[in-house]
Structure formats: structure tokens, C-alpha cells
Enzyme design. Structure first.
Site, PDB file in Angstrom:
ATOM      1  N   GLY A  77      66.542  60.495 -78.502  1.00  0.00           N
ATOM      2  CA  GLY A  77      67.253  59.520 -77.673  1.00  0.00           C
ATOM      3  C   GLY A  77      68.348  58.758 -78.395  1.00  0.00           C
ATOM      4  O   GLY A  77      69.142  58.054 -77.766  1.00  0.00           O
ATOM      5  N   GLN A 122      79.007  37.473 -68.555  1.00  0.00           N
ATOM      6  CA  GLN A 122      78.161  36.600 -69.395  1.00  0.00           C
ATOM      7  C   GLN A 122      79.032  36.046 -70.521  1.00  0.00           C
ATOM      8  O   GLN A 122      78.797  36.299 -71.698  1.00  0.00           O
ATOM      9  CB  GLN A 122      76.984  37.399 -69.950  1.00  0.00           C
ATOM     10  CG  GLN A 122      76.075  37.942 -68.857  1.00  0.00           C
ATOM     11  CD  GLN A 122      74.885  38.681 -69.431  1.00  0.00           C
ATOM     12  OE1 GLN A 122      74.186  38.185 -70.289  1.00  0.00           O
ATOM     13  NE2 GLN A 122      74.677  39.895 -68.955  1.00  0.00           N
ATOM     14  N   HIS A 161      86.894  40.045 -66.782  1.00  0.00           N
ATOM     15  CA  HIS A 161      86.413  39.086 -65.781  1.00  0.00           C
ATOM     16  C   HIS A 161      86.940  37.673 -66.088  1.00  0.00           C
ATOM     17  O   HIS A 161      87.340  36.947 -65.190  1.00  0.00           O
ATOM     18  CB  HIS A 161      84.885  39.094 -65.734  1.00  0.00           C
ATOM     19  CG  HIS A 161      84.340  38.005 -64.874  1.00  0.00           C
ATOM     20  ND1 HIS A 161      84.537  37.983 -63.509  1.00  0.00           N
ATOM     21  CD2 HIS A 161      83.652  36.883 -65.174  1.00  0.00           C
ATOM     22  CE1 HIS A 161      83.981  36.898 -63.016  1.00  0.00           C
ATOM     23  NE2 HIS A 161      83.442  36.213 -64.001  1.00  0.00           N
ATOM     24  N   ASP A 172      86.490  33.591 -54.932  1.00  0.00           N
ATOM     25  CA  ASP A 172      85.907  32.485 -55.694  1.00  0.00           C
ATOM     26  C   ASP A 172      87.009  31.793 -56.487  1.00  0.00           C
ATOM     27  O   ASP A 172      88.117  32.314 -56.626  1.00  0.00           O
ATOM     28  CB  ASP A 172      84.762  32.946 -56.620  1.00  0.00           C
ATOM     29  CG  ASP A 172      85.136  34.144 -57.454  1.00  0.00           C
ATOM     30  OD1 ASP A 172      86.264  34.157 -57.986  1.00  0.00           O
ATOM     31  OD2 ASP A 172      84.320  35.074 -57.573  1.00  0.00           O
ATOM     32  N   LYS A 198      82.525  29.851 -53.639  1.00  0.00           N
ATOM     33  CA  LYS A 198      81.292  30.643 -53.636  1.00  0.00           C
ATOM     34  C   LYS A 198      80.303  30.049 -54.626  1.00  0.00           C
ATOM     35  O   LYS A 198      80.691  29.499 -55.645  1.00  0.00           O
ATOM     36  CB  LYS A 198      81.672  32.068 -54.075  1.00  0.00           C
ATOM     37  CG  LYS A 198      80.529  33.025 -54.263  1.00  0.00           C
ATOM     38  CD  LYS A 198      81.047  34.389 -54.718  1.00  0.00           C
ATOM     39  CE  LYS A 198      81.063  34.542 -56.222  1.00  0.00           C
ATOM     40  NZ  LYS A 198      81.529  35.857 -56.696  1.00  0.00           N
ATOM     41  N   ARG A 214      76.306  30.960 -56.577  1.00  0.00           N
ATOM     42  CA  ARG A 214      75.298  32.003 -56.774  1.00  0.00           C
ATOM     43  C   ARG A 214      73.930  31.336 -56.811  1.00  0.00           C
ATOM     44  O   ARG A 214      73.548  30.772 -57.838  1.00  0.00           O
ATOM     45  CB  ARG A 214      75.567  32.764 -58.072  1.00  0.00           C
ATOM     46  CG  ARG A 214      76.803  33.655 -57.999  1.00  0.00           C
ATOM     47  CD  ARG A 214      76.677  34.831 -58.947  1.00  0.00           C
ATOM     48  NE  ARG A 214      77.843  35.698 -58.903  1.00  0.00           N
ATOM     49  CZ  ARG A 214      77.949  36.753 -58.092  1.00  0.00           C
ATOM     50  NH1 ARG A 214      76.989  37.053 -57.254  1.00  0.00           N
ATOM     51  NH2 ARG A 214      79.039  37.499 -58.114  1.00  0.00           N
ATOM     52  N   ASP A 255      89.681  41.055 -55.869  1.00  0.00           N
ATOM     53  CA  ASP A 255      88.646  40.690 -56.840  1.00  0.00           C
ATOM     54  C   ASP A 255      88.759  41.561 -58.082  1.00  0.00           C
ATOM     55  O   ASP A 255      89.388  42.622 -58.065  1.00  0.00           O
ATOM     56  CB  ASP A 255      87.253  40.844 -56.200  1.00  0.00           C
ATOM     57  CG  ASP A 255      86.251  39.826 -56.734  1.00  0.00           C
ATOM     58  OD1 ASP A 255      86.554  39.184 -57.757  1.00  0.00           O
ATOM     59  OD2 ASP A 255      85.179  39.685 -56.145  1.00  0.00           O
ATOM     60  N   GLY A 288      77.843  41.850 -52.652  1.00  0.00           N
ATOM     61  CA  GLY A 288      77.486  40.610 -51.950  1.00  0.00           C
ATOM     62  C   GLY A 288      78.681  39.682 -51.735  1.00  0.00           C
ATOM     63  O   GLY A 288      78.875  39.142 -50.644  1.00  0.00           O
ATOM     64  N   THR A 289      79.490  39.526 -52.763  1.00  0.00           N
ATOM     65  CA  THR A 289      80.657  38.640 -52.663  1.00  0.00           C
ATOM     66  C   THR A 289      81.582  39.114 -51.541  1.00  0.00           C
ATOM     67  O   THR A 289      82.019  38.335 -50.690  1.00  0.00           O
ATOM     68  CB  THR A 289      81.421  38.626 -54.012  1.00  0.00           C
ATOM     69  OG1 THR A 289      80.544  38.139 -55.016  1.00  0.00           O
ATOM     70  CG2 THR A 289      82.670  37.773 -53.955  1.00  0.00           C
TER      71      THR A 289
HETATM   72  C1  R5P Z   1      82.863  36.818 -59.729  1.00  0.00           C
HETATM   73  O1  R5P Z   1      81.761  36.519 -60.028  1.00  0.00           O
HETATM   74  C2  R5P Z   1      83.495  38.161 -59.808  1.00  0.00           C
HETATM   75  O2  R5P Z   1      84.860  37.961 -59.868  1.00  0.00           O
HETATM   76  C3  R5P Z   1      83.166  39.059 -58.626  1.00  0.00           C
HETATM   77  O3  R5P Z   1      83.443  38.367 -57.435  1.00  0.00           O
HETATM   78  C4  R5P Z   1      81.736  39.434 -58.658  1.00  0.00           C
HETATM   79  O4  R5P Z   1      81.404  39.898 -59.925  1.00  0.00           O
HETATM   80  C5  R5P Z   1      81.378  40.500 -57.650  1.00  0.00           C
HETATM   81  O5  R5P Z   1      80.010  40.734 -57.790  1.00  0.00           O
HETATM   82  P1  R5P Z   1      79.128  41.145 -56.553  1.00  0.00           P
HETATM   83  O6  R5P Z   1      79.762  42.368 -55.932  1.00  0.00           O
HETATM   84  O7  R5P Z   1      77.775  41.437 -57.157  1.00  0.00           O
HETATM   85  O8  R5P Z   1      79.062  39.995 -55.615  1.00  0.00           O
END
Ligand code: R5P
Length: 312
Positions: free
Chosen positions: A39, A98, A131, A170, A193, A195, A219, A226-227
Site C-alpha cells: 500500500g 481548513q 479557497h 457566501d 451562509k 454552517r 463559487d 449543499g451550498t
Molecule cells: C465555501 O465554503 C466554499 O466557497 C464553497 O461554497 C463550499 O466549499 C461548497 O461546499 P458544499 O458544496 O459542500 O456546500
């Protein structure tokens, strides 16, 4: 191509690496990049890289940790083989979400990834739509941070979509959505937004008028979807005529593709920084290639030319 330029690729996104090389009209460097039976990652360069300007293309695609280790070990192999300079070409930089602690007893994983790359021996990094742009500062080596917004906006210009409102889903994405708006025309809307738990998005409020308009959610990535889905629901509720989505990195984790297909989003455009998840290969997602952009950046870095020219 200059004889001293050599490009190798890990397995994160071989197709993109091959497309980059097709643009450069050169073959990928020959190397074994696979696993031992136990592995562990196995790397062996099949070419002499002594004194060369070496680029290693590796998208940190799922399985992320495996591809990260592949990249680190490839850098180590190239460094120990006396390359003159090593550039990690990372079309999708994982762990970027992160980049700060959101509570006690948490890591800053993006900084750790930066440390690992530097410790392995990389001299510079070429990446796309981090990001958080502040991640550039996690490195004390040059980072060329390209943006795919011009590519995404030009797709909408070609579609001749009228009365666009670029929507940031966001607060952190406002700069990207505004850049898209400047390039595509139209107005801007911003969603707030939160979380409530990891990988769950909850839309709170929106600023901007979307009634009767074509809303394009802009984005950096689509992970769980989800976003996007939550943002699309709010846009329709506020009277948007239709909803499109434009994102750089199409992760499509879990059942994201299914969620999006069932939503009111008419069209999704992403780039090929990541291999398209099988569940998302249903034809309704349009893919734009970043291969020419990355090929041009590699050429410019190799020739010590400006990279900022690529942003216009
Ligand atoms: C903000 O957190 C990022 O720019 C994206 O909006 C996010 O990573 C999208 O993640 P998901 O599709 O899981 O909502």
C-alpha cells in the site's frame, strides 16, 4: 520546448496532465508512480532530470491523502535526482477550507500541507483558485495563483445569457462573484451562509435584486452541493427567472450530483481541475478545460515571463 523543461504527473488527474502536454506539444516525463503491494507509494523516475526545470502536475483529488503523498514523494525523488528547480502544479489544492481554526483544539491543515510541500523540496507552486487567497502566505516560496473566473465568465458570454446577476453564495466569495460580474456584465447579489455542522450549509439572508433575472451562482468549489442547492432555493423564492451555477473545482462528493440534478439549477459549469466524479457524468454538467491556461503558465514560469498577463 526548451530541453531543460521536464513535466511529470501523479495520478490525481492524468487526463488534465495529458491535455496540458498536448498543448505544450511534448510528452509527459516517464516515471513509475504507483503502489507497492503493502500500500505504500512507489515512485521511480525513468528520465534524467539533473539540472532540469521540473514541473510536477498533481491535483489533490479523492483519495486526497494518497494523492498528496504521491506528490510529496515525487518531489523528493526529483530533488534527490538533482533537478535545478521544482514547481508543484496543483490545479486543485485540497485542505484549503481548513485554513483557519474555527474553534479550539483544531488544526490548520492547509498550513501543514504547505509545510509538507516545502519540506519535501518544492521551489515554487502553481495553483488555481485557492479557497482562501491567504494560503499563498503559508508558503515562503513563490506561489503563482491563477483564477479560472475569466474562463467561466467567457462561457456565459458565449451563451449570450442576458440580464445576469452574479451571486456569491457566501461572504468569502464576493471578490470572485464581483470579478465574474465585471466580465459577464449584470449585477451582483450576496448570500449570507452559515454552517450549522461540518459539510452542512444553511442560507440566512440575501442582499441584491434577482427578480426576473438569470442568477449565476459563482463559487470556488462544489463539494456536497449543499451550498448550491440552498442558494438556488433562495434565488427562486426571491423571483429569479432561472438559476445557473459556475464553479472552478467540481468535487461532487457523495450524492452531490444527484442533489443538484433534483434542484432548480438548470445548468452547472465547472472546470477540469479534478476528474469528473462518475455520478456527475450525466451530461448536464459542462466542463471547461484549464489545460491551455496551465500550459501557458508553465511556459511563462520556465521562460521567466510575467504570469499576471494571464489574468486579463
Ligand atoms: C465555501 O465554503 C466554499 O466557497 C464553497 O461554497 C463550499 O466549499 C461548497 O461546499 P458544499 O458544496 O459542500 O456546500
Amino acid at each position: 520546448m526548451d530541453g531543460r523543461l521536464q513535466v511529470f504527473a501523479g495520478n490525481g488527474n492524468r487526463k488534465l496532465a495529458e491535455d496540458i502536454m498536448a498543448t505544450l506539444e511534448a510528452p509527459l516525463g516517464r516515471a513509475i508512480v504507483d503502489c507497492w503491494r503493502n500500500g505504500e507509494t512507489r515512485v521511480k523516475l525513468d528520465e534524467n532530470v539533473r539540472g532540469s526545470d521540473v514541473f510536477i502536475i498533481q491535483a489533490l483529488a479523492d483519495p486526497v491523502n494518497h494523492h498528496l503523498v504521491e506528490l510529496l514523494i515525487m518531489i523528493d525523488a526529483v530533488r534527490r535526482s538533482s533537478a535545478a528547480r521544482i514547481t508543484a502544479v496543483i490545479p486543485y489544492f485540497a485542505y484549503a477550507k481548513q485554513e483557519k481554526k474555527t474553534g479550539g483544539r483544531e488544526p490548520i491543515s492547509a498550513k501543514l500541507v504547505a509545510n509538507l510541500l516545502v519540506t519535501a523540496g518544492v521551489d515554487r507552486v502553481l495553483t488555481l483558485d485557492l479557497h482562501a487567497p491567504a494560503i499563498e502566505g503559508f508558503f515562503d516560496i513563490p506561489v503563482d495563483h491563477l483564477r479560472a473566473t475569466p474562463l467561466l465568465a467567457s462561457a456565459f458570454r458565449r451563451m449570450a445569457v442576458e440580464d445576469i446577476v452574479a451571486v456569491s453564495p457566501d461572504a468569502g466569495g464576493v471578490g470572485r462573484a464581483e470579478d465574474f460580474r465585471v466580465r459577464s456584465g449584470g449585477s451582483l447579489a450576496i448570500i449570507s451562509k452559515k454552517r450549522p455542522s461540518p459539510d452542512e450549509a444553511e442560507v440566512i439572508e440575501m442582499v441584491g435584486d434577482v427578480a426576473g433575472k438569470t442568477a449565476v451562482i459563482v463559487d470556488d468549489m462544489i463539494s456536497t452541493g449543499g451550498t448550491l442547492v440552498q442558494a438556488a432555493d433562495m434565488l427562486i423564492e426571491r423571483g429569479a427567472a432561472r438559476v445557473y451555477a459556475a464553479a472552478v473545482h467540481g468535487i461532487f462528493a457523495g450524492n452531490a450530483a444527484e442533489l443538484i440534478a433534483k434542484s432548480s439549477i438548470e445548468k452547472v459549469i465547472v472546470t477540469d481541475t479534478l476528474p469528473l466524479h462518475t455520478a456527475a457524468q450525466n451530461g448536464s454538467i459542462e466542463i471547461l478545460t484549464v489545460a491551455p491556461l496551465l500550459a501557458e503558465a508553465i511556459t511563462r514560469i520556465h521562460k521567466d515571463l510575467s504570469i499576471s498577463a494571464l489574468f486579463h
